[in-house]
Write an enzyme that holds these catalytic residues in place. Structure first.
Site, PDB file in Angstrom:
ATOM      1  N   LYS A 197       2.877  -7.074  11.931  1.00 43.54           N
ATOM      2  CA  LYS A 197       2.177  -7.343  10.667  1.00 43.54           C
ATOM      3  C   LYS A 197       2.517  -8.738  10.129  1.00 43.54           C
ATOM      4  O   LYS A 197       3.671  -9.062   9.859  1.00 43.54           O
ATOM      5  CB  LYS A 197       2.596  -6.273   9.655  1.00 43.54           C
ATOM      6  CG  LYS A 197       1.804  -6.311   8.375  1.00 43.54           C
ATOM      7  CD  LYS A 197       1.735  -4.947   7.752  1.00 43.54           C
ATOM      8  CE  LYS A 197       1.263  -5.011   6.316  1.00 43.54           C
ATOM      9  NZ  LYS A 197       0.981  -3.709   5.756  1.00 43.54           N
ATOM     10  N   ARG A 240       0.846  -1.204   0.000  1.00 44.99           N
ATOM     11  CA  ARG A 240       0.000   0.000   0.000  1.00 44.99           C
ATOM     12  C   ARG A 240       0.871   1.239   0.000  1.00 44.99           C
ATOM     13  O   ARG A 240       2.010   1.216   0.442  1.00 44.99           O
ATOM     14  CB  ARG A 240      -0.876   0.027   1.252  1.00 44.99           C
ATOM     15  CG  ARG A 240      -2.082  -0.891   1.176  1.00 44.99           C
ATOM     16  CD  ARG A 240      -2.966  -0.681   2.386  1.00 44.99           C
ATOM     17  NE  ARG A 240      -3.680   0.581   2.333  1.00 44.99           N
ATOM     18  CZ  ARG A 240      -3.748   1.451   3.345  1.00 44.99           C
ATOM     19  NH1 ARG A 240      -3.120   1.227   4.470  1.00 44.99           N
ATOM     20  NH2 ARG A 240      -4.437   2.562   3.213  1.00 44.99           N
ATOM     21  N   ARG A 271      -2.276   4.472  13.227  1.00 42.90           N
ATOM     22  CA  ARG A 271      -1.297   3.969  14.203  1.00 42.90           C
ATOM     23  C   ARG A 271      -1.883   4.066  15.597  1.00 42.90           C
ATOM     24  O   ARG A 271      -2.558   5.052  15.903  1.00 42.90           O
ATOM     25  CB  ARG A 271      -0.016   4.803  14.181  1.00 42.90           C
ATOM     26  CG  ARG A 271       0.748   4.566  12.929  1.00 42.90           C
ATOM     27  CD  ARG A 271       2.188   4.990  13.048  1.00 42.90           C
ATOM     28  NE  ARG A 271       2.685   5.135  11.695  1.00 42.90           N
ATOM     29  CZ  ARG A 271       3.415   6.125  11.259  1.00 42.90           C
ATOM     30  NH1 ARG A 271       3.785   7.074  12.074  1.00 42.90           N
ATOM     31  NH2 ARG A 271       3.809   6.172  10.004  1.00 42.90           N
TER      32      ARG A 271
HETATM   33  C1  BTN Z   1       0.337  -3.820   2.238  1.00 36.72           C
HETATM   34  O1  BTN Z   1       1.146  -2.903   2.017  1.00 36.72           O
HETATM   35  O2  BTN Z   1      -0.007  -4.092   3.395  1.00 36.72           O
HETATM   36  C2  BTN Z   1      -0.232  -4.621   1.108  1.00 36.72           C
HETATM   37  C3  BTN Z   1       0.689  -5.741   0.682  1.00 36.72           C
HETATM   38  C4  BTN Z   1       0.113  -6.614  -0.417  1.00 36.72           C
HETATM   39  C5  BTN Z   1       1.129  -7.615  -0.917  1.00 36.72           C
HETATM   40  C6  BTN Z   1       0.533  -8.584  -1.893  1.00 36.72           C
HETATM   41  S1  BTN Z   1       1.629  -9.918  -2.257  1.00 36.72           S
HETATM   42  C7  BTN Z   1       0.590 -10.421  -3.574  1.00 36.72           C
HETATM   43  C8  BTN Z   1       0.112  -9.175  -4.269  1.00 36.72           C
HETATM   44  N1  BTN Z   1       1.062  -8.748  -5.278  1.00 36.72           N
HETATM   45  C9  BTN Z   1       1.637  -7.595  -4.969  1.00 36.72           C
HETATM   46  O3  BTN Z   1       2.502  -7.019  -5.663  1.00 36.72           O
HETATM   47  N2  BTN Z   1       1.157  -7.124  -3.810  1.00 36.72           N
HETATM   48  C10 BTN Z   1       0.150  -8.011  -3.258  1.00 36.72           C
END
Ligand code: BTN
Length: 328
Positions: free
Chosen positions: A189, A124, A323
């Site tokens: 996380k 994100r 947060r």
């Molecule tokens: C976050 O930042 O919390 C979201 C992370 C999401 C990661 C997943 S892994 C599979 C899919 N492909 C990506 O490039 N991102 C999501």
């Protein structure tokens, strides 16, 4: 249904034992030049490859690879029906990016893309998602909604609930959710959710639901993570990733197929029960703006209810992050 692994050496070397060059050539059907190219490719994925003149090659400790047959075997009948295509890549830039590329080319709802490694995993707010080879889950699912983006209100929260159900089905307990879409154990996380949209000219929209779960993050890779993280293997054996993947699909596919008619309301109570910061002081951050208050759950659309001096204010996902403000 699923692409064959284009590197035939991976499955041969996954047992962690030494294999001579002659053995690899005869078992894989590769010639010497192809063998050396594929060995090089394995190393490029960040997999440790030991070579000994007298014994050949091995991957110390071996690898537990995702297994397409095992995933299919563990699917529920409903999920198996909703799954239209299963793509397993050894290495790709991002499973989300891959489905977005394919989305314009007519792939349909229920297409699933999974990888052993992502070289440009997306998180994100433009962050990088650390995605080392063969250790975690990197999963994306494409779905399509005729009523357009309005149908997606609260969807990322419902994804969080489905993910926590799947984890619990695999005996991963104490999972909680942090608005809008972090999967936590304690305050650390465990996983993240990234939804990316593509509008269609007819008003419908396609959504790529990306889920990353830290299963057994190698120490080396973890140095690049800029937030407090945890993996499933921290307190237990590394779970079988193929079973975990099937458990995720068993929850996510039916949820995605019903979401347009059911909406977030039918997921709200479960989300509230998993809320990591219910009634806690928090700060919401969006760019250089900060808003403090007390988290009071989410409304029927998935918006965060923040109690401030002005009363309850509603905040929507997007670029906002939250947060906890912990008392010292
Ligand atoms: C976050 O930042 O919390 C979201 C992370 C999401 C990661 C997943 S892994 C599979 C899919 N492909 C990506 O490039 N991102 C999501």
């Amino acid at each position: 249904m699923s692409p064959v692994n284009p590197n035939p050496l991976l499955a041969l070397l996954a047992d962690g034992l030494f294999h001579s060059e002659a053995e690899l050539v005869s078992a894989s059907g590769l010639n010497a030049a192809e063998l050396s190219r594929h060995l090089h490719e394995v190393e490029q994925w960040g997999v440790e490859l030991e070579s000994r003149a007298d014994k050949g090659y091995r991957i110390p400790g071996g690898l537990s690879l995702l297994n397409t047959a095992m995933v299919h075997q563990c699917l529920s009948p409903v999920a198996a029906q909703l799954l239209t295509s299963f793509q397993l890549h050894p290495s790709i830039d991002s499973t989300n990016a891959e489905l977005l590329r394919q989305a314009g080319q007519g792939i349909c709802a229920g297409t699933v893309c999974v990888a052993e490694q992502q070289t440009a995993g997306r998180g994100r707010r433009g962050r990088h998602w650390v995605s080392p080879f063969g250790r975690n889950i990197y999963l994306s699912i494409l779905w399509e909604y005729a009523s357009g983006p309005a149908a997606l209100e609260g969807l990322s929260l419902a994804v969080g609930v489905a993910v926590s159900r799947a984890l619990s089905a695999c005996s991963v307990d104490n999972v909680r959710l942090k608005w809008p879409n972090d999967v936590l154990i304690g305050d650390a996380k465990l996983g993240g959710i990234l939804l990316e949209l593509r509008s269609k000219p007819d008003g419908a929209c396609q959504v790529v639901v990306g889920v990353g779960i830290n299963v057994a993050m190698p120490e080396m890779a973890s140095a690049a993570i800029d937030q407090t993280w945890v993996d499933i293997a921290r307190d237990a054996e590394m779970p079988d990733r193929s079973r975990l993947l099937a458990a995720l699909l068993n929850e996510l596919l039916p949820m995605l197929s019903q979401y347009e008619s059911a909406g977030f309301e039918s997921w709200r109570d479960e989300w509230l029960a998993l809320d990591a910061y219910a009634s806690e002081p928090v700060v919401l951050i969006s760019g250089d703006q900060r808003q403090e208050g007390v988290a009071r759950g989410v409304d029927e659309t998935g918006a965060l209810r923040l109690e401030t001096a002005a009363g309850i204010e509603l905040f929507f996902g997007g670029e906002v992050s939250m947060r906890p403000v912990r008392k010292q």
